[in-house]
Design an enzyme around this catalytic site. Structure first.
Site, PDB file in Angstrom:
ATOM      1  N   ARG A 235       0.874  -1.173   0.000  1.00 46.41           N
ATOM      2  CA  ARG A 235       0.000   0.000   0.000  1.00 46.41           C
ATOM      3  C   ARG A 235       0.907   1.218   0.000  1.00 46.41           C
ATOM      4  O   ARG A 235       2.026   1.148   0.556  1.00 46.41           O
ATOM      5  CB  ARG A 235      -0.885   0.042   1.267  1.00 46.41           C
ATOM      6  N   GLU A 264      -4.302   7.948  -4.064  1.00 51.70           N
ATOM      7  CA  GLU A 264      -4.784   7.228  -5.248  1.00 51.70           C
ATOM      8  C   GLU A 264      -6.173   7.732  -5.627  1.00 51.70           C
ATOM      9  O   GLU A 264      -6.994   7.924  -4.717  1.00 51.70           O
ATOM     10  CB  GLU A 264      -4.813   5.726  -4.983  1.00 51.70           C
ATOM     11  N   HIS A 283      -2.287   0.736  -9.149  1.00 49.66           N
ATOM     12  CA  HIS A 283      -2.824  -0.184  -8.138  1.00 49.66           C
ATOM     13  C   HIS A 283      -3.675  -1.276  -8.819  1.00 49.66           C
ATOM     14  O   HIS A 283      -4.873  -1.394  -8.584  1.00 49.66           O
ATOM     15  CB  HIS A 283      -3.661   0.575  -7.095  1.00 49.66           C
TER      16      HIS A 283
HETATM   17  P1  NAP Z   1      -0.875 -12.000   4.535  1.00 51.24           P
HETATM   18  O1  NAP Z   1      -0.906 -13.400   4.075  1.00 51.24           O
HETATM   19  O2  NAP Z   1      -1.620 -11.618   5.744  1.00 51.24           O
HETATM   20  O3  NAP Z   1       0.676 -11.589   4.685  1.00 51.24           O
HETATM   21  C1  NAP Z   1       1.095 -10.405   5.260  1.00 51.24           C
HETATM   22  C2  NAP Z   1       2.515 -10.588   5.743  1.00 51.24           C
HETATM   23  O4  NAP Z   1       2.998  -9.320   6.230  1.00 51.24           O
HETATM   24  C3  NAP Z   1       2.634 -11.583   6.889  1.00 51.24           C
HETATM   25  O5  NAP Z   1       3.663 -12.460   6.609  1.00 51.24           O
HETATM   26  C4  NAP Z   1       2.980 -10.712   8.097  1.00 51.24           C
HETATM   27  O6  NAP Z   1       3.876 -11.331   8.983  1.00 51.24           O
HETATM   28  C5  NAP Z   1       3.692  -9.559   7.431  1.00 51.24           C
HETATM   29  N1  NAP Z   1       3.687  -8.401   8.318  1.00 51.24           N
HETATM   30  C6  NAP Z   1       2.633  -7.804   8.925  1.00 51.24           C
HETATM   31  N2  NAP Z   1       3.047  -6.787   9.685  1.00 51.24           N
HETATM   32  C7  NAP Z   1       4.387  -6.748   9.571  1.00 51.24           C
HETATM   33  C8  NAP Z   1       5.394  -5.932  10.121  1.00 51.24           C
HETATM   34  N3  NAP Z   1       5.107  -4.957  10.990  1.00 51.24           N
HETATM   35  N4  NAP Z   1       6.690  -6.184   9.784  1.00 51.24           N
HETATM   36  C9  NAP Z   1       7.001  -7.185   8.939  1.00 51.24           C
HETATM   37  N5  NAP Z   1       6.082  -7.987   8.367  1.00 51.24           N
HETATM   38  C10 NAP Z   1       4.796  -7.777   8.694  1.00 51.24           C
HETATM   39  O7  NAP Z   1      -1.400 -11.026   3.391  1.00 51.24           O
HETATM   40  P2  NAP Z   1      -1.273 -11.181   1.790  1.00 51.24           P
HETATM   41  O8  NAP Z   1      -2.478 -11.847   1.254  1.00 51.24           O
HETATM   42  O9  NAP Z   1       0.079 -11.713   1.455  1.00 51.24           O
HETATM   43  O10 NAP Z   1      -1.379  -9.624   1.384  1.00 51.24           O
HETATM   44  C11 NAP Z   1      -0.439  -8.701   1.884  1.00 51.24           C
HETATM   45  C12 NAP Z   1      -0.802  -7.290   1.505  1.00 51.24           C
HETATM   46  O11 NAP Z   1      -0.582  -7.081   0.127  1.00 51.24           O
HETATM   47  C13 NAP Z   1      -2.271  -6.892   1.688  1.00 51.24           C
HETATM   48  O12 NAP Z   1      -2.602  -6.602   3.029  1.00 51.24           O
HETATM   49  C14 NAP Z   1      -2.367  -5.670   0.794  1.00 51.24           C
HETATM   50  O13 NAP Z   1      -2.006  -4.508   1.506  1.00 51.24           O
HETATM   51  C15 NAP Z   1      -1.320  -5.946  -0.282  1.00 51.24           C
HETATM   52  N6  NAP Z   1      -1.961  -6.236  -1.583  1.00 51.24           N
HETATM   53  C16 NAP Z   1      -1.753  -5.381  -2.617  1.00 51.24           C
HETATM   54  C17 NAP Z   1      -2.368  -5.628  -3.831  1.00 51.24           C
HETATM   55  C18 NAP Z   1      -2.133  -4.729  -5.006  1.00 51.24           C
HETATM   56  O14 NAP Z   1      -3.017  -4.638  -5.861  1.00 51.24           O
HETATM   57  N7  NAP Z   1      -1.008  -4.085  -5.097  1.00 51.24           N
HETATM   58  C19 NAP Z   1      -3.236  -6.709  -3.982  1.00 51.24           C
HETATM   59  C20 NAP Z   1      -3.423  -7.557  -2.901  1.00 51.24           C
HETATM   60  C21 NAP Z   1      -2.784  -7.312  -1.689  1.00 51.24           C
HETATM   61  P3  NAP Z   1       3.452 -12.560   9.954  1.00 51.24           P
HETATM   62  O15 NAP Z   1       3.033 -13.669   9.055  1.00 51.24           O
HETATM   63  O16 NAP Z   1       4.693 -12.855  10.662  1.00 51.24           O
HETATM   64  O17 NAP Z   1       2.321 -12.045  10.785  1.00 51.24           O
END
Ligand code: NAP
Length: 325
Positions: A235, A264, A283
């Site tokens: 984000r 955005e 995005h």
């Molecule tokens: P997820 O499975 O929940 O993975 C998030 C990861 O971030 C987890 O491994 C978590 O660590 C880590 N994390 C959280 N807080 C942290 C911190 N303070 N320091 C270091 N690592 C941290 O989520 P996901 O499905 O992979 O999606 C992740 C994010 O991608 C979404 O929340 C969204 O913001 C973004 N996204 C962007 C798009 C786009 O269009 N660009 C599309 C989809 C998603 P732990 O496992 O250790 O808790």
């Protein structure tokens, strides 16, 4: 039931919802001023959509609301404590978009390293008139070191592509260690500073939370290699955007690929759009035809479940359900 649909809900899903409910679709409006929106909100049982800021101010105008169904995995637009306090279910669409977003992140890695958009313009603008020189060369992706910040579902899918497809060495940083990832992709866990110092490519893919807000700024960019490439697919708010601009202009890093911005849609005067060493996307990480449809379908499933008193498949705040049913 009255359903307020906002921004991206795919048409077949919207049509199916309309067969059962009173659905009103809103797009490109000022949610604080638009009379029709505010009037419908005051009667709405459910909200489905993308990136609508559901905060205390909005919730005060929505006394009947039971479910807010986000058409995205990230839910930084939702005030979860406030929703929970008001016994309103919040849902998202995890999992089904993972590979699509990982493909896009990899697209940014390849296009920044090999300068694909820039060289596309070079050819199309008729500048390819003589032999190329090193002025046009890019940098390799294969066998380089990829640092992934946020080793969740999407981070894992990026690591898979990097390890199996590009023979890259994976280092990662997350809140917790991931033994499966370490075993499967020979990935190494590191503290954030070491990851920044060692990586050839840094890919940021955490959610936006209070802890991750602005987590990559001037200090962090200066820790990166001068030949380093930074990718933000998370984000806009997880980095300090002005610090990224400065790092790119000062040569603290080589290039950046960004899918997400602080504001955005991005302002057309944003300096990132003027830099040659930056690849920018609107995005669009999860937006393939197939995945957008699946996300809307899953969001509708979550919404219907919540409205009928069943547990939505992707309930973010399970405390609410316990109180309600
Ligand atoms: P997820 O499975 O929940 O993975 C998030 C990861 O971030 C987890 O491994 C978590 O660590 C880590 N994390 C959280 N807080 C942290 C911190 N303070 N320091 C270091 N690592 C941290 O989520 P996901 O499905 O992979 O999606 C992740 C994010 O991608 C979404 O929340 C969204 O913001 C973004 N996204 C962007 C798009 C786009 O269009 N660009 C599309 C989809 C998603 P732990 O496992 O250790 O808790």
């Amino acid at each position: 039931m009255k359903i307020l649909a906002y921004e991206r809900v795919e048409k077949p899903v919207l049509d199916a919802l309309k067969e059962k409910h009173d659905v009103r679709f809103f797009k490109n409006i000022d949610t604080k001023q638009d009379k029709e929106f505010i009037e419908f909100l005051s009667e709405a049982d459910g909200i489905i959509g993308l990136a609508l800021d559901v905060n205390k101010e909005l919730l005060e105008k929505a006394p009947k609301l039971k479910v807010v169904s986000n058409v995205s995995v990230g839910y930084n637009n939702l005030d979860i404590p406030e929703l929970t306090k008001r016994n309103i279910m919040a849902t998202n669409t995890p999992g089904i978009l993972t590979d699509t977003v990982a493909d896009m992140a990899f697209g940014l890695i390849l296009s920044t390293a090999r300068r694909i958009p820039e060289l596309d313009q070079f050819v199309k603008n008729g500048h390819w008139t003589e032999s190329l020189t090193e002025e046009h060369y890019g940098t390799d992706v294969h066998h380089k070191k990829l640092g992934i910040i946020g080793m969740g579902r999407i981070g894992n899918a990026i690591a898979k592509r990097a390890h199996h497809g590009f023979d890259m060495e994976i280092i990662y940083h997350s809140r917790s260690r991931k033994p499966n990832v370490e075993k499967e992709y020979q990935a190494t866990y590191m503290d954030l500073d070491s990851l920044l110092q060692e990586s050839d490519f840094v890919c940021l893919i955490t959610p936006l939370t209070k802890e991750t807000e602005g987590m990559i700024g001037k200090r962090e960019f200066q820790l990166m290699k001068k030949s380093g490439i930074f990718i933000n697919a998370s984000r806009g708010g997880t980095i300090v955007e002005q610090d990224l601009i400065d790092a790119l202009k000062n040569g603290d890093i080589l290039a950046a690929g960004v899918d997400v911005f602080e504001q955005e849609p991005v302002d057309s005067n944003n300096e990132l759009l003027k830099l040659k060493n930056t690849v920018t996307l609107p995005h669009i990480g999860s937006s393939s035809y197939e995945t957008e449809l699946k996300m809307s379908q899953l969001a509708a499933e979550n919404l219907e479940a919540g409205l009928s008193g069943r547990k939505p498949p992707n309930l973010i705040n399970p405390e609410v359900r316990a109180k309600k049913i």
